[in-house]
Design a protein around this motif. Structure first.
Motif, PDB file in Angstrom:
ATOM      1  N   ASN A 107     -20.456 -23.849 121.137  1.00 19.38           N
ATOM      2  CA  ASN A 107     -21.908 -23.829 120.526  1.00 19.38           C
ATOM      3  C   ASN A 107     -22.362 -22.417 121.274  1.00 19.38           C
ATOM      4  O   ASN A 107     -22.811 -22.689 122.506  1.00 19.38           O
ATOM      5  CB  ASN A 107     -22.772 -24.910 120.690  1.00 19.38           C
ATOM      6  N   ASN A 117     -15.625 -35.248 110.898  1.00 19.85           N
ATOM      7  CA  ASN A 117     -17.135 -34.599 110.846  1.00 19.85           C
ATOM      8  C   ASN A 117     -18.075 -35.583 110.765  1.00 19.85           C
ATOM      9  O   ASN A 117     -18.065 -35.897 109.737  1.00 19.85           O
ATOM     10  CB  ASN A 117     -17.100 -33.195 109.849  1.00 19.85           C
ATOM     11  N   LYS A 172     -18.354 -28.147 110.235  1.00 22.23           N
ATOM     12  CA  LYS A 172     -18.146 -27.930 111.784  1.00 22.23           C
ATOM     13  C   LYS A 172     -16.551 -27.519 111.758  1.00 22.23           C
ATOM     14  O   LYS A 172     -15.824 -27.915 111.273  1.00 22.23           O
ATOM     15  CB  LYS A 172     -18.287 -29.302 112.373  1.00 22.23           C
ATOM     16  N   VAL A 215     -15.328 -27.893 120.824  1.00 20.91           N
ATOM     17  CA  VAL A 215     -16.184 -27.208 120.114  1.00 20.91           C
ATOM     18  C   VAL A 215     -17.128 -26.275 120.832  1.00 20.91           C
ATOM     19  O   VAL A 215     -17.686 -26.659 121.862  1.00 20.91           O
ATOM     20  CB  VAL A 215     -17.292 -28.451 119.585  1.00 20.91           C
TER      21      VAL A 215
END
Length: 198
Positions: free
Chosen positions: A147, A75, A81, A145
């Motif tokens: 978002n 991270n 995260k 990831v």
């Protein structure tokens, strides 16, 4: 005039020194780990023979078997995260790479999962390469990831190469030498026994 020339030289030397220092500290292009959204996945160790490693290069044993490969997950931010990790097949598509869906690689044992890392945390782990190959094939470890409604993905390539096959003449000579050594040992042992008994 002498003072201004000396001052100019000192200033020039200082500027060159600062620029040289910055060039050393700045990472060169192409040596960053593959990552997105603050989560990076890279081979471990990241430097081999003095060179930065940005992809996995794995030799697969001839005839099959398994090989364990280490990696580092980082991270790079100052807040927690979460990322999804999975393995996929990869193939060249013109001048770029095409990465398949989760679980599409028959050679990479890397379960699909979501991990959460603390700020600045580094985790060391391993995945397994298995099966038998006769030519170079490719896979990828993917970091995803999310978002909001946007999913960002980055892939670290895994190059799989078949191990070297032992040439038949070398194998035959090796077996012959081994048999001769065993026979010579047996003869020496047989000669020694009567002398010991007498």
């Amino acid at each position: 005039m002498t003072r201004s020339t000396t001052a100019a030289r000192c200033l020039r030397t200082a500027v060159v020194g600062v620029l040289a220092g910055l060039l050393v500290l700045l990472p060169s292009a192409g040596v960053q780990a593959a990552g997105t959204g603050g989560v990076e996945l890279s081979p471990y160790p990241g430097v081999v023979d003095g060179k930065q490693v940005t992809a996995f290069h794995v030799t697969v044993p001839r005839g099959g078997g398994t090989t364990s490969v280490r990696y580092a997950l980082r991270n790079t931010t100052n807040q927690p995260k979460s990322a999804r990790l999975y393995a996929a097949k990869a193939q060249r598509d013109g001048g770029s790479w095409a990465v398949g869906d989760a679980g599409s690689s028959p050679y990479l044992d890397f379960p699909d999962r979501t991990v959460t890392l603390r700020a600045g945390e580094v985790q060391l782990a391993s995945f397994t390469v298995h099966g038998s190959i006769t030519e170079e094939v490719f896979g990828a470890l993917v970091v995803e990831v999310t978002n909001g409604s946007v999913k960002q993905r980055a892939a670290t390539l895994v190059y799989l190469k078949p191990g070297r096959r032992v040439p038949l003449p070398v194998l035959v000579v090796g077996c012959a030498v081994l048999l001769l050594l065993v026979a010579a040992g047996a003869v020496a042992l047989a000669r020694r026994r009567p002398a010991t008994q007498g």
